[in-house]
Scaffold this active site. Structure first.
Site, PDB file in Angstrom:
ATOM      1  CE  LYS A  70     -39.628-101.715-184.768  1.00  0.00           C
ATOM      2  NZ  LYS A  70     -39.636-100.572-183.822  1.00  0.00           N
TER       3      LYS A  70
ATOM      4  NE  ARG B 202     -38.301-102.715-195.476  1.00  0.00           N
ATOM      5  CZ  ARG B 202     -37.903-102.069-194.385  1.00  0.00           C
ATOM      6  NH1 ARG B 202     -38.491-102.313-193.216  1.00  0.00           N
ATOM      7  NH2 ARG B 202     -36.935-101.158-194.460  1.00  0.00           N
TER       8      ARG B 202
ATOM      9  N   GLY C 149     -40.474 -94.524-186.422  1.00  0.00           N
ATOM     10  CA  GLY C 149     -39.748 -93.826-187.468  1.00  0.00           C
ATOM     11  C   GLY C 149     -39.752 -94.611-188.770  1.00  0.00           C
TER      12      GLY C 149
ATOM     13  NE  ARG D   2     -36.474 -91.647-184.817  1.00  0.00           N
ATOM     14  CZ  ARG D   2     -36.605 -92.951-185.046  1.00  0.00           C
ATOM     15  NH1 ARG D   2     -37.635 -93.610-184.546  1.00  0.00           N
ATOM     16  NH2 ARG D   2     -35.715 -93.581-185.784  1.00  0.00           N
TER      17      ARG D   2
ATOM     18  CB  SER E 158     -30.475 -94.836-194.236  1.00  0.00           C
ATOM     19  OG  SER E 158     -31.805 -94.843-193.723  1.00  0.00           O
TER      20      SER E 158
ATOM     21  CG  ASP F 204     -32.847-101.120-184.828  1.00  0.00           C
ATOM     22  OD1 ASP F 204     -32.655 -99.897-184.693  1.00  0.00           O
ATOM     23  OD2 ASP F 204     -33.617-101.599-185.672  1.00  0.00           O
TER      24      ASP F 204
ATOM     25  CE  LYS G 233     -31.535 -96.500-185.704  1.00  0.00           C
ATOM     26  NZ  LYS G 233     -32.412 -97.147-186.703  1.00  0.00           N
TER      27      LYS G 233
ATOM     28  NE  ARG H 149     -32.595 -97.112-179.744  1.00  0.00           N
ATOM     29  CZ  ARG H 149     -33.245 -97.766-180.689  1.00  0.00           C
ATOM     30  NH1 ARG H 149     -32.603 -98.181-181.761  1.00  0.00           N
ATOM     31  NH2 ARG H 149     -34.532 -98.008-180.573  1.00  0.00           N
TER      32      ARG H 149
ATOM     33  NE  ARG I 107     -34.890-101.680-181.811  1.00  0.00           N
ATOM     34  CZ  ARG I 107     -35.574-102.759-182.142  1.00  0.00           C
ATOM     35  NH1 ARG I 107     -35.488-103.832-181.366  1.00  0.00           N
ATOM     36  NH2 ARG I 107     -36.345-102.787-183.211  1.00  0.00           N
TER      37      ARG I 107
END
Length: 449
Positions: free
Chosen positions: A28, A33, A101, A129, A174, A326, A353, A357, A400
């Site tokens: 993903k 990208r 996000g 978020r 990040s 993740d 997230k 989470r 997830r």
């Protein structure tokens, strides 16, 4: 059935071990990208293996709205023809980023450095978020931002006509913030410098090189200094997207936990900044073997053979978090079945997230009988202490969390039910049929066994 109607599913231990050979959807992070960089390059880029989940399709639609030609070909590949760096146009309508996000934050970097106006929104989860972590550093390019309190969507962006290069030290590691700043730096005259306190996934850096940008990376203490020379002529370059290691995590853990299982997953991305979960599982005693290792478009790829294993508890250091951020919900499932205690350290990032989470993972485990506690930013799980399963998991629109709960049900003593499976397709379209092809027992709640 109304499109907003939840679709509960339940998973229970299958009658036989999992077996078979599969390929998981494209990565993903790389898919987002690939569309963005191809949309900024001159010429036609062919993308093979693109993840066709809802999140990535939102990125495709956004790049199309900004002036790139984006089309899916009959053979499943995608063709992107970019207008060239600096040549994007203002979209005619609001850009709806759905649940993604990554797409929203990275797109902020593109919008900030182009002389255009755009408004972004998303679903209820994304609108909660925080975007301030990208808005604040990107404002130094000269761009203007208007958002709801806390920097939350909807967000209006007035891009800078003459964007300034950035010099910024990330307060927290990040990859999303780093990538947003690199995307902004592409269209700024001069050199953009970004310091990260510890290395994060470097797909953006790899892809910048792939498209012809000048980028230098230097180790600096425990982190890295990244220097990007702005306003390069990005050239179209075909991309093969590897299988997403974050998606592979779910069948991997299921196979490890269900006795007698043995599966092969082909073409998984093995970027060293993305494989923290694999290293952690091996420390727990997991039987995971890499074969047919190779490289594609600057990314390491290989096939994984996974066999059922007796796992033991693990202490995961905080500095490993960026390479597996993740995967903590599914790792927590593995820990719940392992022998002895596990401590997963430094999980503050999980609080922002798709859901909180950290809290949601704890609730999921407690609802199914696991011994679990949050201590500061650490998650502590005592495996093997209780019989597991039998609970209902509220997914909070988090794909997830939903998949992790279903894997829990496959290995537990009693079935596990999730309140809604619709959001799984945002990152892993076809997850349930693929798991069924291996022998998993997952069905819509109320459907015949």
């Amino acid at each position: 059935m109304n499109a907003e109607t939840p679709i509960p599913h339940r998973a229970r231990r299958p009658a036989a071990p999992l077996a078979g050979t599969i390929a998981v959807p494209g990565d993903k992070s790389i898919s987002h990208r690939a569309l963005m960089f191809a949309g900024l390059a001159i010429g036609e880029t062919r993308i093979t293996g693109l993840l066709e989940g809802e999140d990535v399709l939102r990125t495709a639609a956004a790049m199309r709205a900004l002036g790139a030609e984006v089309a899916r070909l009959d053979d499943g590949a995608w063709l992107v023809a970019g207008p060239g760096l600096g040549a994007l146009r203002s979209p005619d309508d609001v850009l709806d980023m759905g649940n993604s996000g990554t797409a929203a934050r990275l797109l902020c970097g593109i919008l900030a450095s182009h002389d255009i106006f755009a408004v972004m929104t998303g679903d209820a989860s994304l609108r909660r978020r925080p975007m301030r972590r990208v808005i604040e550093p990107l404002a130094a390019t000269g761009a203007g931002f208007a958002a709801r309190p806390g920097g939350r969507l909807p967000l209006a962006v007035t891009g800078a006509a003459e964007p300034l290069p950035l010099s910024y030290r990330l307060p927290v590691a990040s990859a999303q913030v780093k990538s947003a700043l690199l995307l902004a730096g592409l269209n700024a005259r001069g050199v953009t410098e970004i310091e990260e306190p510890e290395p994060t996934r470097d797909h953006s850096e790899n892809m910048l090189r792939h498209f012809g940008a000048s980028i230098d990376i230097h180790t600096q203490g425990t982190g890295r200094l990244i220097r990007l020379r702005g306003q390069p002529e990005l050239r179209a370059a075909d991309i093969v997207v590897p299988g997403d290691p974050s998606s592979a995590a779910f069948p991997i853990v299921a196979a490890l936990l269900i006795p007698g299982s043995r599966i092969t997953i082909e073409g998984v991305g093995l970027n060293k900044l993305r494989t923290g979960l694999f290293a952690t599982l091996r420390e727990m005693g997991a039987d995971i073997t890499v074969i047919n290792a190779r490289e594609a478009a600057g990314e390491k790829v290989g096939d994984l053979i996974v066999a059922a294993s007796a796992l033991r508890g693990v202490d995961v250091p905080a500095d490993r978090a960026p390479s597996m951020i993740d995967e903590y919900p599914i790792l927590a499932i593995a820990c719940a079945f392992a022998r002895g205690p596990s401590r997963l350290r430094g999980l503050a990032e999980l609080r922002v997230k798709e859901s909180d989470r950290l809290a949601a993972t704890t609730d999921m485990l407690r609802a199914n009988g696991a011994s679990v506690a949050i201590e500061g930013d650490d998650l502590v799980i005592v495996g093997g202490a209780n019989r597991l399963g039998g609970g209902l998991v509220t997914t909070q629109m988090d794909h997830r969390l939903a998949m992790s709960a279903l894997v829990l049900g496959l290995a537990a003593d009693a079935p596990v039910t999730i309140d809604d499976a619709r959001f799984i397709d945002t990152s892993f379209p076809g997850f349930i049929p693929l798991m069924r092809s291996l022998g998993a027992d997952i069905a819509a709640e109320g459907a015949p066994a």
